[in-house]
Design a protein around this motif. Structure first.
Motif, short mmCIF file in Angstrom:
data_model
loop_
_atom_site.label_atom_id
_atom_site.label_comp_id
_atom_site.label_asym_id
_atom_site.label_seq_id
_atom_site.Cartn_x
_atom_site.Cartn_y
_atom_site.Cartn_z
N GLU A 22 69.63 8.43 5.77
CA GLU A 22 70.72 9.52 5.95
C GLU A 22 70.69 10.06 7.41
O GLU A 22 69.28 10.21 8.01
CB GLU A 22 70.71 10.79 5.14
N PRO A 23 71.82 10.42 8.12
CA PRO A 23 73.10 10.36 7.85
C PRO A 23 73.91 9.22 8.14
O PRO A 23 74.96 9.01 8.24
CB PRO A 23 73.71 11.61 8.44
N SER A 43 75.58 5.39 8.29
CA SER A 43 76.09 4.58 7.27
C SER A 43 76.06 3.21 7.61
O SER A 43 75.46 2.74 8.40
CB SER A 43 77.77 4.94 7.62
N GLU A 100 67.85 18.60 8.84
CA GLU A 100 68.53 18.59 10.14
C GLU A 100 67.68 17.65 10.89
O GLU A 100 67.83 17.10 11.87
CB GLU A 100 68.64 20.03 10.46
N HIS A 141 67.59 14.35 10.27
CA HIS A 141 69.21 13.61 10.66
C HIS A 141 69.09 13.20 12.07
O HIS A 141 69.51 12.15 12.49
CB HIS A 141 70.29 14.68 10.29
#
Length: 286
Positions: free
Chosen positions: A143-144, A146, A220, A223
């Motif tokens: 994450e985050p 794709s 946070e 990420h």
């Protein structure tokens, strides 16, 4: 009159000249090192053997290479295992494999021992391990990120390795000066370094919340680290394309003149790589 042999293809330094063990070395892998020495004569680090004497297979460098191959299924099992610490163990497995990638080549040179089987297995083990991790991360990115974020750099890196394998196979079968066209350069070394750092970080960040928790500041930070790791992976993909373009520029003349009627310095079209310098002017025959 036959054409003169072309000038030696210079390596492409990134940060200047440095010793063999540095990242700027023209030696990329153990197999490339010994293949290059074999073309020049008896490799200085190879154990001399009498004719008919079998080479030992279970040397220390080969044992590390075998270990790297065996770690691939271990990593895959850990990747899909439901235990919350399994992703962390998978990352540690890859880091250990990356260390053995450096260690087997170092030991081969330090101990002055190598085998034909080890020279074959070393790049195979590397490509299997790296390709496996690239595919796993593309299927399930941290994450985050794709799937789309990782798809392009993964395709670039795997495609580059397939192309380089084909180029080296072609050079080995062509003989003559063709092998000089695929001589390793420092860009490949930096590509490998960035690739290993990025993949190690992405593996560590995969499901890292299992260990660190899901507090807002932790998520946070994770990420941010994932995006930074993706940037490093893209940097490695850029160097992969750059180094491949240099290889392709070097072999372009040989592709156009496969029968050896022209060499790089007397072909109608100069070499495409600006770092290789301008070929010397042809002498007119009387």
């Amino acid at each position: 009159m036959g054409s003169k042999p072309g000038p030696p293809i210079k390596r492409i330094p990134l940060l200047g000249v440095s010793p063999e063990e540095s990242l700027d070395s023209p030696i990329d892998r153990r197999s490339d090192y010994y293949r290059q020495r074999a073309r020049e004569g008896l490799p200085p680090g190879v154990v001399q053997q009498q004719q008919g004497q079998a080479q030992p297979l279970l040397t220390a460098p080969n044992a590390l290479t075998f270990l790297r191959v065996l770690l691939v299924p271990v990593l895959v099992v850990l990747w899909f295992h439901p235990h919350q610490l399994a992703p962390l163990m998978a990352a540690i497995t890859f880091i250990v494999a990356a260390i053995t990638d450096w260690a087997d080549g170092y030991l081969a040179r330090r101990m002055k021992v190598t085998t034909a089987f080890g020279a074959f297995l070393d790049p195979v083990a590397d490509k299997i391990m790296v390709s496996t991790v690239l595919v796993l991360l593309a299927v399930s990115p941290p994450e985050p990120l794709s799937h789309k974020d990782l798809a392009i750099p993964v395709v670039i890196m795997i495609g580059r390795e397939i192309t380089m394998s084909a180029l080296r196979e072609w050079a080995a079968s062509s003989g003559g000066g063709a092998h000089k066209a695929v001589k390793v350069n420092s860009l490949g070394k930096w590509k490998t370094a960035l690739q290993m750092v990025a993949l190690s970080a992405l593996l560590l960040l995969h499901k890292a919340h299992n260990v660190l928790g899901r507090e807002e500041h932790v998520v946070e930070a994770l990420h941010w680290a994932a995006r930074a790791s993706l940037f490093v992976l893209w940097a490695g993909a850029f160097l992969a394309v750059w180094s491949l373009s240099n290889y392709m520029a070097n072999v372009w003349t040989y592709f156009r003149y496969p029968n050896g009627f022209a060499s790089p310095q007397n072909s109608p079209r100069p070499m495409l790589s600006p770092r290789l310098g301008t070929p010397p002017a042809r002498k007119k025959s009387m």
